[in-house]
Write a protein that holds these residues in place. Structure first.
Motif, PDB file in Angstrom:
ATOM      1  N   ALA A 172       6.207  30.217  12.991  1.00  0.00           N
ATOM      2  CA  ALA A 172       6.952  30.051  14.240  1.00  0.00           C
ATOM      3  C   ALA A 172       6.071  30.230  15.479  1.00  0.00           C
ATOM      4  N   GLN A 173       5.091  31.120  15.399  1.00  0.00           N
ATOM      5  CA  GLN A 173       4.207  31.371  16.537  1.00  0.00           C
ATOM      6  C   GLN A 173       3.007  30.428  16.566  1.00  0.00           C
ATOM      7  N   GLY A 174       2.925  29.530  15.593  1.00  0.00           N
ATOM      8  CA  GLY A 174       1.832  28.565  15.565  1.00  0.00           C
ATOM      9  C   GLY A 174       0.485  29.177  15.228  1.00  0.00           C
ATOM     10  N   ILE A 175       0.487  30.319  14.560  1.00  0.00           N
ATOM     11  CA  ILE A 175      -0.762  31.019  14.237  1.00  0.00           C
ATOM     12  C   ILE A 175      -1.672  30.142  13.365  1.00  0.00           C
ATOM     13  N   LEU A 176      -1.080  29.395  12.445  1.00  0.00           N
ATOM     14  CA  LEU A 176      -1.867  28.528  11.560  1.00  0.00           C
ATOM     15  C   LEU A 176      -2.082  27.142  12.156  1.00  0.00           C
ATOM     16  N   GLY A 177      -1.431  26.871  13.291  1.00  0.00           N
ATOM     17  CA  GLY A 177      -1.571  25.583  13.948  1.00  0.00           C
ATOM     18  C   GLY A 177      -0.222  25.039  14.367  1.00  0.00           C
ATOM     19  N   PRO A 178      -0.233  24.056  15.272  1.00  0.00           N
ATOM     20  CA  PRO A 178       1.003  23.438  15.727  1.00  0.00           C
ATOM     21  C   PRO A 178       1.555  22.485  14.670  1.00  0.00           C
ATOM     22  N   GLY A 179       2.804  22.130  14.829  1.00  0.00           N
ATOM     23  CA  GLY A 179       3.401  21.176  13.906  1.00  0.00           C
ATOM     24  C   GLY A 179       4.895  21.150  14.030  1.00  0.00           C
ATOM     25  N   ILE A 180       5.547  20.937  12.911  1.00  0.00           N
ATOM     26  CA  ILE A 180       6.995  20.801  12.858  1.00  0.00           C
ATOM     27  C   ILE A 180       7.393  21.201  11.445  1.00  0.00           C
ATOM     28  N   ALA A 181       8.682  21.352  11.201  1.00  0.00           N
ATOM     29  CA  ALA A 181       9.143  21.693   9.856  1.00  0.00           C
ATOM     30  C   ALA A 181      10.308  20.784   9.473  1.00  0.00           C
ATOM     31  N   ILE A 182      10.574  20.743   8.179  1.00  0.00           N
ATOM     32  CA  ILE A 182      11.691  19.958   7.649  1.00  0.00           C
ATOM     33  C   ILE A 182      12.451  20.833   6.664  1.00  0.00           C
ATOM     34  N   GLU A 183      13.775  20.801   6.751  1.00  0.00           N
ATOM     35  CA  GLU A 183      14.648  21.425   5.753  1.00  0.00           C
ATOM     36  C   GLU A 183      14.905  20.330   4.717  1.00  0.00           C
ATOM     37  N   PRO A 184      14.227  20.385   3.557  1.00  0.00           N
ATOM     38  CA  PRO A 184      14.282  19.272   2.599  1.00  0.00           C
ATOM     39  C   PRO A 184      15.659  19.023   1.991  1.00  0.00           C
ATOM     40  N   THR A 185      15.928  17.744   1.746  1.00  0.00           N
ATOM     41  CA  THR A 185      17.131  17.337   1.023  1.00  0.00           C
ATOM     42  C   THR A 185      16.753  16.735  -0.329  1.00  0.00           C
ATOM     43  N   GLU A 186      15.486  16.814  -0.682  1.00  0.00           N
ATOM     44  CA  GLU A 186      14.997  16.333  -1.978  1.00  0.00           C
ATOM     45  C   GLU A 186      13.844  17.223  -2.422  1.00  0.00           C
ATOM     46  N   GLY A 187      13.422  17.079  -3.658  1.00  0.00           N
ATOM     47  CA  GLY A 187      12.405  17.948  -4.217  1.00  0.00           C
ATOM     48  C   GLY A 187      11.073  17.277  -4.478  1.00  0.00           C
ATOM     49  N   ARG A 188      10.595  16.522  -3.486  1.00  0.00           N
ATOM     50  CA  ARG A 188       9.342  15.792  -3.681  1.00  0.00           C
ATOM     51  C   ARG A 188       8.588  15.750  -2.367  1.00  0.00           C
ATOM     52  N   ILE A 189       7.326  16.225  -2.388  1.00  0.00           N
ATOM     53  CA  ILE A 189       6.449  16.156  -1.224  1.00  0.00           C
ATOM     54  C   ILE A 189       5.468  15.019  -1.453  1.00  0.00           C
ATOM     55  N   VAL A 190       5.385  14.115  -0.471  1.00  0.00           N
ATOM     56  CA  VAL A 190       4.440  13.002  -0.571  1.00  0.00           C
ATOM     57  C   VAL A 190       3.389  13.123   0.528  1.00  0.00           C
ATOM     58  N   ALA A 191       2.264  12.471   0.319  1.00  0.00           N
ATOM     59  CA  ALA A 191       1.182  12.492   1.305  1.00  0.00           C
ATOM     60  C   ALA A 191       1.666  11.854   2.605  1.00  0.00           C
TER      61      ALA A 191
END
Length: 163
Positions: free
Chosen positions: A37-56
């Motif tokens: 939340a504080q961006g300590i690891l870097g800026p970005g965004i998040a997603i609350e997934p509706t499926e169980g697959r992460i793609v590149a």
């Protein structure tokens, strides 16, 4: 010089990072973990997934596929260093409900499956599955959200511009 002129007149639309999973877009500051939340690891965004697959989310190379399968880092062909972390504190599951589908050093194309996971089982264990997507080298890029609401895997998610 011409690159700078091109940027001034809108010729550079930036580097597109796509959604690695379908779901509801969540602002990084709303992720229930201060490190993200504080961006300590870097800026970005998040997603609350509706499926169980992460793609590149872009073409590139897998840098680290965590043994537990809960996270992956990669460097895109454009040099962006990305971290995709499935869930909050899910390292404690020690790989239960996760399957790594890639390995360190592997070249990937946008859309290739990186991780498979069971969202319902992870939630049943008491963990949140909100998934931060971070740019870990923000000194090299500006990071702008390109989407809100809900996204499908492969939809535009972030726009990066080289500094």
């Amino acid at each position: 010089m011409f690159g700078k002129l091109k940027n001034l007149f809108g010729g550079d639309s930036g580097i597109e990072i796509t959604a690695p999973v379908a779901g509801k877009v969540v602002a990084l500051e709303d992720v229930p973990d201060p490190t993200f939340a504080q961006g300590i690891l870097g800026p970005g965004i998040a997603i609350e997934p509706t499926e169980g697959r992460i793609v590149a989310p872009a073409d590139g190379t897998v840098d680290v596929m965590f043994e537990t399968g809960h996270a992956v880092s990669m460097t895109t062909a454009d040099g962006a260093e990305l971290l995709i972390h499935v869930g909050i504190d899910t390292v404690q599951l020690e790989g239960k409900h996760y399957k790594a589908c890639c390995k360190a050093g592997q070249q990937v194309k946008k859309g290739d499956v990186l991780i498979e996971f069971d969202p319902a089982a992870i939630k049943a264990e008491g963990y949140q599955i909100v998934t931060p997507i971070l740019v870990c080298n923000p000194d090299a890029f500006t990071v702008e959200p390109a989407a809100g609401g809900t996204v499908a895997a492969g939809d535009a998610l972030l726009t990066l511009k080289k500094k």
